[in-house]
Write a protein that holds these residues in place. Structure first.
Motif, PDB file in Angstrom:
ATOM      1  N   TYR A  21      -6.784 -22.120  31.325  1.00  0.00           N
ATOM      2  CA  TYR A  21      -6.816 -21.147  29.956  1.00  0.00           C
ATOM      3  C   TYR A  21      -8.041 -21.751  29.101  1.00  0.00           C
ATOM      4  CZ  TYR A  21      -5.525 -19.468  25.280  1.00  0.00           C
ATOM      5  OH  TYR A  21      -5.440 -18.829  24.177  1.00  0.00           O
ATOM      6  N   LEU A  22      -7.847 -23.324  29.137  1.00  0.00           N
ATOM      7  CA  LEU A  22      -9.021 -23.898  28.356  1.00  0.00           C
ATOM      8  C   LEU A  22     -10.393 -23.540  28.864  1.00  0.00           C
ATOM      9  CD1 LEU A  22      -7.474 -27.308  27.706  1.00  0.00           C
ATOM     10  CD2 LEU A  22      -7.567 -25.260  25.873  1.00  0.00           C
ATOM     11  N   TYR A  23     -10.526 -23.538  30.256  1.00  0.00           N
ATOM     12  CA  TYR A  23     -11.731 -22.937  30.688  1.00  0.00           C
ATOM     13  C   TYR A  23     -12.377 -21.500  30.250  1.00  0.00           C
ATOM     14  CZ  TYR A  23     -15.099 -21.352  34.382  1.00  0.00           C
ATOM     15  OH  TYR A  23     -16.212 -20.613  34.952  1.00  0.00           O
ATOM     16  N   PHE A  24     -11.575 -20.668  30.351  1.00  0.00           N
ATOM     17  CA  PHE A  24     -11.821 -19.471  30.079  1.00  0.00           C
ATOM     18  C   PHE A  24     -11.984 -19.103  28.577  1.00  0.00           C
ATOM     19  CE2 PHE A  24     -10.234 -18.328  34.327  1.00  0.00           C
ATOM     20  CZ  PHE A  24     -11.299 -17.565  34.624  1.00  0.00           C
ATOM     21  N   LYS A  25     -11.344 -19.851  27.752  1.00  0.00           N
ATOM     22  CA  LYS A  25     -11.352 -19.924  26.244  1.00  0.00           C
ATOM     23  C   LYS A  25     -13.009 -20.512  25.834  1.00  0.00           C
ATOM     24  CE  LYS A  25      -9.371 -21.651  22.021  1.00  0.00           C
ATOM     25  NZ  LYS A  25      -9.211 -20.359  21.052  1.00  0.00           N
ATOM     26  N   ILE A  26     -13.345 -21.576  26.420  1.00  0.00           N
ATOM     27  CA  ILE A  26     -14.664 -22.032  26.276  1.00  0.00           C
ATOM     28  C   ILE A  26     -15.766 -20.987  26.905  1.00  0.00           C
ATOM     29  CG2 ILE A  26     -16.308 -23.839  26.996  1.00  0.00           C
ATOM     30  CD1 ILE A  26     -14.039 -25.890  26.689  1.00  0.00           C
ATOM     31  N   ARG A  27     -15.511 -20.530  28.100  1.00  0.00           N
ATOM     32  CA  ARG A  27     -16.290 -19.736  28.611  1.00  0.00           C
ATOM     33  C   ARG A  27     -16.450 -18.330  27.818  1.00  0.00           C
ATOM     34  NH1 ARG A  27     -15.446 -15.805  33.679  1.00  0.00           N
ATOM     35  NH2 ARG A  27     -14.383 -14.586  31.892  1.00  0.00           N
ATOM     36  N   ASN A  28     -15.266 -17.939  27.152  1.00  0.00           N
ATOM     37  CA  ASN A  28     -15.527 -16.706  26.154  1.00  0.00           C
ATOM     38  C   ASN A  28     -16.521 -17.086  25.009  1.00  0.00           C
ATOM     39  OD1 ASN A  28     -14.023 -15.277  28.078  1.00  0.00           O
ATOM     40  ND2 ASN A  28     -12.113 -15.205  26.780  1.00  0.00           N
ATOM     41  N   GLN A  29     -15.878 -18.110  24.475  1.00  0.00           N
ATOM     42  CA  GLN A  29     -16.958 -18.773  23.349  1.00  0.00           C
ATOM     43  C   GLN A  29     -18.410 -18.689  23.539  1.00  0.00           C
ATOM     44  OE1 GLN A  29     -14.899 -22.386  22.333  1.00  0.00           O
ATOM     45  NE2 GLN A  29     -13.368 -21.457  21.034  1.00  0.00           N
ATOM     46  N   GLN A  30     -18.661 -19.307  24.695  1.00  0.00           N
ATOM     47  CA  GLN A  30     -20.130 -19.311  25.036  1.00  0.00           C
ATOM     48  C   GLN A  30     -20.706 -18.133  25.106  1.00  0.00           C
ATOM     49  OE1 GLN A  30     -19.868 -22.109  28.478  1.00  0.00           O
ATOM     50  NE2 GLN A  30     -20.055 -23.990  27.142  1.00  0.00           N
ATOM     51  N   THR A  31     -19.938 -17.134  25.734  1.00  0.00           N
ATOM     52  CA  THR A  31     -20.447 -15.739  26.171  1.00  0.00           C
ATOM     53  C   THR A  31     -20.678 -15.117  24.697  1.00  0.00           C
ATOM     54  OG1 THR A  31     -19.356 -15.799  28.100  1.00  0.00           O
ATOM     55  CG2 THR A  31     -20.061 -13.551  27.442  1.00  0.00           C
ATOM     56  N   ALA A  32     -19.758 -15.294  23.949  1.00  0.00           N
ATOM     57  CA  ALA A  32     -19.906 -14.789  22.396  1.00  0.00           C
ATOM     58  C   ALA A  32     -20.983 -15.109  21.575  1.00  0.00           C
ATOM     59  CB  ALA A  32     -18.718 -14.803  21.827  1.00  0.00           C
ATOM     60  N   ALA A  33     -21.149 -16.542  22.087  1.00  0.00           N
ATOM     61  CA  ALA A  33     -22.459 -17.420  21.226  1.00  0.00           C
ATOM     62  C   ALA A  33     -23.638 -16.722  22.070  1.00  0.00           C
ATOM     63  CB  ALA A  33     -22.064 -18.685  21.168  1.00  0.00           C
ATOM     64  N   ALA A  34     -23.860 -16.425  22.877  1.00  0.00           N
ATOM     65  CA  ALA A  34     -24.971 -16.237  23.672  1.00  0.00           C
ATOM     66  C   ALA A  34     -25.278 -14.708  23.114  1.00  0.00           C
ATOM     67  CB  ALA A  34     -24.903 -15.967  25.040  1.00  0.00           C
ATOM     68  N   VAL A  35     -24.249 -13.886  23.265  1.00  0.00           N
ATOM     69  CA  VAL A  35     -24.461 -12.521  22.679  1.00  0.00           C
ATOM     70  C   VAL A  35     -25.076 -12.308  21.384  1.00  0.00           C
ATOM     71  CG1 VAL A  35     -23.404 -10.177  22.323  1.00  0.00           C
ATOM     72  CG2 VAL A  35     -22.986 -11.291  24.547  1.00  0.00           C
ATOM     73  N   GLN A  36     -24.526 -13.307  20.434  1.00  0.00           N
ATOM     74  CA  GLN A  36     -24.895 -13.195  18.888  1.00  0.00           C
ATOM     75  C   GLN A  36     -26.060 -14.128  18.964  1.00  0.00           C
ATOM     76  OE1 GLN A  36     -21.500 -15.120  16.903  1.00  0.00           O
ATOM     77  NE2 GLN A  36     -20.267 -13.384  17.552  1.00  0.00           N
ATOM     78  N   GLY A  37     -26.737 -14.799  20.110  1.00  0.00           N
ATOM     79  CA  GLY A  37     -28.098 -15.204  19.858  1.00  0.00           C
ATOM     80  C   GLY A  37     -27.771 -16.863  19.230  1.00  0.00           C
ATOM     81  N   ILE A  38     -26.616 -17.297  19.242  1.00  0.00           N
ATOM     82  CA  ILE A  38     -26.305 -18.715  18.712  1.00  0.00           C
ATOM     83  C   ILE A  38     -26.643 -19.810  19.950  1.00  0.00           C
ATOM     84  CG2 ILE A  38     -24.818 -20.285  17.701  1.00  0.00           C
ATOM     85  CD1 ILE A  38     -23.223 -17.769  16.514  1.00  0.00           C
ATOM     86  N   PRO A  39     -27.472 -20.805  19.758  1.00  0.00           N
ATOM     87  CA  PRO A  39     -27.797 -21.838  20.853  1.00  0.00           C
ATOM     88  C   PRO A  39     -26.540 -22.512  21.323  1.00  0.00           C
ATOM     89  CG  PRO A  39     -29.064 -22.191  18.965  1.00  0.00           C
ATOM     90  CD  PRO A  39     -28.103 -21.020  18.355  1.00  0.00           C
TER      91      PRO A  39
END
Length: 110
Positions: free
Chosen positions: A92-110
């Motif tokens: 769960y924690l792995y996918f939570k972090i992965r989802n956060q990183q994916t959302a940040a990449a889509v928004q262009g946040i480094p």
């Protein structure tokens, strides 16, 4: 941390099954024997109760997490019930972090 969670999820899937396979090899899929074995003595009962309470807290945490990038909890409940908390929580924690990183990449946040 993401990769550590993934490693721990894999380890949490493999290690408990070493013990489950030992039990299944000796007794088969006998829930009538398995459930009492969880509480065979004070030590086993303490660990089993701790695990049950921790699983309940994990489920409550997943359902109370209202962030948009949170993973859907249902798969992790299935993992929790079929493999164990030692796999479900780090997964769960792995996918939570992965989802956060994916959302940040889509928004262009480094």
């Amino acid at each position: 941390m993401k990769h550590l969670y993934l490693f721990l999820a894999i380890a949490g899937a493999i290690v408990p099954y070493v013990f489950f396979i030992e039990f299944i090899t000796a007794h088969g899929f006998n829930l009538g024997l398995f459930i009492p074995a969880l509480f065979a003595n004070g030590a086993a009962g303490g660990f089993s109760t701790d695990l049950l309470i921790s699983s309940l807290v994990f489920w409550l945490f997943m359902f109370s997490d209202k962030q948009a990038d949170r993973p859907k909890p249902y798969w992790f409940i299935v993992i929790n019930l079929s493999i164990g908390l030692s796999c479900a929580l780090p997964a769960y924690l792995y996918f939570k972090i992965r989802n956060q990183q994916t959302a940040a990449a889509v928004q262009g946040i480094p």
